[in-house]
Design an enzyme around this catalytic site. Structure first.
Site, short mmCIF file in Angstrom:
data_model
loop_
_atom_site.label_atom_id
_atom_site.label_comp_id
_atom_site.label_asym_id
_atom_site.label_seq_id
_atom_site.Cartn_x
_atom_site.Cartn_y
_atom_site.Cartn_z
N ARG A 45 61.59 43.24 36.74
CA ARG A 45 60.56 43.26 36.59
C ARG A 45 61.05 44.77 36.84
O ARG A 45 60.63 45.42 38.17
CB ARG A 45 59.31 42.53 36.55
CG ARG A 45 57.85 43.45 35.71
CD ARG A 45 57.38 42.53 35.79
NE ARG A 45 56.29 42.48 37.28
CZ ARG A 45 54.80 41.77 38.13
NH1 ARG A 45 54.82 41.38 36.53
NH2 ARG A 45 54.53 41.58 39.16
N ASP A 76 60.20 42.38 29.97
CA ASP A 76 60.13 42.24 28.56
C ASP A 76 61.31 43.38 27.91
O ASP A 76 61.18 43.74 26.40
CB ASP A 76 59.04 43.78 29.53
CG ASP A 76 57.72 43.27 29.79
OD1 ASP A 76 57.61 42.34 30.15
OD2 ASP A 76 56.98 44.46 30.65
N THR A 140 46.19 38.54 41.55
CA THR A 140 47.25 39.31 42.30
C THR A 140 47.42 40.88 42.71
O THR A 140 46.92 41.55 41.72
CB THR A 140 48.45 38.85 41.65
OG1 THR A 140 49.82 39.67 41.99
CG2 THR A 140 48.76 38.97 40.43
N THR A 142 50.20 42.44 42.28
CA THR A 142 51.26 43.19 41.94
C THR A 142 50.28 43.53 40.32
O THR A 142 51.23 44.07 39.51
CB THR A 142 52.36 42.05 41.82
OG1 THR A 142 50.99 40.97 41.06
CG2 THR A 142 52.89 42.26 43.08
N MET A 277 28.59 25.41 63.54
CA MET A 277 28.71 26.25 62.26
C MET A 277 29.33 27.77 62.05
O MET A 277 28.16 28.83 62.83
CB MET A 277 26.29 26.20 62.58
CG MET A 277 26.21 24.90 62.38
SD MET A 277 26.70 24.33 60.81
CE MET A 277 25.16 23.08 61.74
N LYS A 356 31.86 15.89 47.14
CA LYS A 356 30.22 14.42 47.37
C LYS A 356 29.47 15.52 46.29
O LYS A 356 29.29 16.69 46.91
CB LYS A 356 29.85 15.16 48.78
CG LYS A 356 28.74 14.01 49.35
CD LYS A 356 27.84 14.36 50.42
CE LYS A 356 27.02 14.42 50.42
NZ LYS A 356 26.35 15.44 50.01
N CYS A 436 22.49 15.86 52.66
CA CYS A 436 24.17 17.74 52.77
C CYS A 436 24.42 17.04 54.09
O CYS A 436 25.66 16.93 53.86
CB CYS A 436 22.65 18.55 52.93
SG CYS A 436 22.57 19.23 51.39
#
Length: 546
Positions: A45, A76, A140, A142, A277, A356, A436
């Site tokens: 490419r 291409d 990406t 690129t 945490m 969950k 939670c």
């Protein structure tokens, strides 16, 4: 004659703009082809070369690939492919159409075509290319003007609609850290797999292209650390899973909402686990490398934006690489579009060992619409028991993980076996953070389990013990309505159960939903030995020098 079916397993796409110092496209391709596990196909490419220079480079690269028996495709430019006489081309939607390219190149040449959505797929199937390139999977550098990232769920959706006779590869942001979950999570329920992955920067930008090729190949052929090695449930081991907490003292890494940090830490300590945490990305790799670690990702105080995304994805990536259990709580995913989209992005961008949520959240992730939620509360349970069990089962089977739907009754499935748990207290939905904090308990039980253990057993044990402690705390209220007092008693009851020698198997009210058991259809993961827990996925000397 029709074109051959190329080997697309490790598909190298060149990129002259991201080369390491003192390297060229030619030198990188040459090195790759000398690897123990070289690319199986190469795409050249070049967007910025003149036609003459492009043809000159293509001829040199084709001489290399031909020597090693590796097909060369031109990105291409059908005219360059014709001038060079290489094996084919790869086309996009702004390039020459496939039928015209086929007329010019002939029936025996390989023609690939990029797709990024179902509309393009429908058109592509009418053109009959040799293979399809699905992407981008991830963002990406690129190709900065690419379509929105699909994630593994988007790849799976497209792959499931592609006939088995049509080959397909994934492309976009794929490297050795994520290639396992791209291959694993893109499989559809029928077992349809990608035929390979296309890689750009992970090889072309590497100063050690030989090691990069070998590492990618080896990683692709290792079973992911997060993949369960079985789907059995041994109820007689429920007490052992509890006792493992005190034996291993697991660390629970929390990225959780501000409302529940205190109660999540206290409940972790009550169990005998160690909470941390940490929302500092610089710590994630070190935390993930410790033994017996679980991670909780809870999006309760959802901030949105790039910062939140990078925070969650960074932790998910590091814990996935190490094979640590990740518990994802998509809090409020059924309440707003922003939360739903963020939750779907997390599930598609990494492997969550356990998802969950309440009924609204799980319905939302399953794409079934949500129970009406006024905030992050669970809302009113609307489905029948049979319907809720099937939703959980189907989502687990689709995502290849464990799905838990909490409510008056809890439903849990790993896609092979589905269970209903009926312990619990009315107070659990009346005290902020109790739902939670269950994620912390599940993470601790999973992190303390043996490396090769089927984790649905530890998860059931965690939920069961948690809910029994809630029942016992309620019994201490003597019929009075005291949710604050109950919350304190609940932590005490949980701590007492964690230290006791009670037989949890006799206490946990769990029933299997037999109608949804499909062990005979469930594929047991296979593959090489893979990495042992705690080992690095990095370019070691053997791979780099091979």
């Amino acid at each position: 004659m029709p074109p051959p079916r190329p080997n697309l397993e490790l598909y190298l796409v060149t990129d002259s703009l991201n080369l390491p110092p003192n390297s060229t496209v030619y030198s990188q391709v040459e090195a790759c082809l000398s690897a123990k596990h070289p690319p199986t196909i190469v795409q050249l490419r070049e967007k910025h070369l003149s036609t003459a220079k492009f043809i000159e480079l293509a001829r040199d690269i084709h001489a290399l690939t031909s020597k090693h028996g590796v097909p060369l495709l031109i990105n291409d430019r059908v005219d360059v492919a014709l001038a060079v006489g290489c094996e084919g081309v790869h086309l996009g939607w702004d390039d020459m159409d496939v039928p015209t390219a086929r007329k010019l190149l002939g029936p025996e040449k390989i023609i690939g075509l990029s797709i990024s959505d179902h509309e393009q797929l429908e058109k592509a199937l009418g053109m009959d290319p040799t293979y399809l390139g699905i992407g981008p999977v991830f963002s990406t550098p690129t190709k900065p003007d690419h379509s929105p990232p699909l994630g593994t769920s988007g790849v799976r959706s497209l792959l499931s609609a592609i006939p088995l006779t049509m080959q397909a590869v994934a492309i976009g942001g794929i490297n050795h850290c994520n290639v396992q979950r791209v291959l694993f999570q893109s499989k559809d329920i029928a077992g349809r797999r990608l035929d390979g992955v296309a890689v750009i920067s992970a090889i072309m930008a590497s100063p050690l292209p030989v090691g990069a090729c070998n590492l990618l190949y080896e990683t692709m052929n290792w079973p992911p650390l997060f993949v369960p090695t079985g789907y059995s449930v041994r109820t007689e081991d429920f007490s052992i899973y509890r006792d493992n907490i005190h034996k291993h003292k697991p660390l629970v890494h929390h990225i959780t909402n501000n409302v529940v940090k205190s109660i999540s830490a206290n409940i972790s300590l009550a169990l005998g686990a160690s909470p941390i945490m940490s929302e500092n990305p610089a710590e994630f790799a070190d935390l993930a490398a410790l033994p017996n670690v679980g991670c909780v990702l809870n999006m309760g105080t959802f901030g949105g934006g790039r910062e939140s995304q990078d925070l969650f994805l960074g932790a998910l990536r590091e814990h996935n690489v190490r094979g640590n259990p990740v518990i994802f709580d998509p809090v409020g995913a059924g309440a707003t579009n922003a939360r739903r989209e963020f939750a779907q992005m997390i599930v598609g961008a990494g492997y969550c060992t356990v998802i969950k949520g309440n009924e609204g959240e799980i319905r939302s992730l399953a794409g079934l619409g949500a129970v009406k939620m006024r905030g992050v509360d669970g809302g009113r349970e609307e489905g029948s028991g049979e319907e809720l069990a099937k939703i959980v089962h189907d989502l687990a089977r689709l995502e290849y993980n464990i799905v838990l739907m909490t409510g008056p009754k809890d439903y849990i499935s790993n896609g092979a076996r589905t269970f209903c748990l009926s312990n619990g207290s009315k107070y659990q939905s009346r005290v902020t953070g109790i739902g939670c904090a269950l994620g912390s308990v599940i993470a601790a039980f999973c992190a303390a389990a043996p490396v090769d253990e089927s984790l649905i057993g530890p998860v059931i044990s965690a939920i069961g013990m948690y809910n029994i402690a809630a029942e016992r705390a309620e019994s201490l209220m003597d019929g009075s309505d005291q949710p604050g007092k109950w919350a304190v008693a609940f932590v005490d009851c949980l701590a007492a159960m964690a230290m006791s020698d009670e037989n949890l198997t006799e206490l946990i009210a769990v029933q299997e939903v037999k109608e949804l058991t499909n062990l005979e259809k469930w594929e047991t993961p296979t593959g090489g030995e893979g990495l042992k827990q705690g080992e690095d996925l990095k370019q070691d000397e053997d791979l780099a020098e091979a």
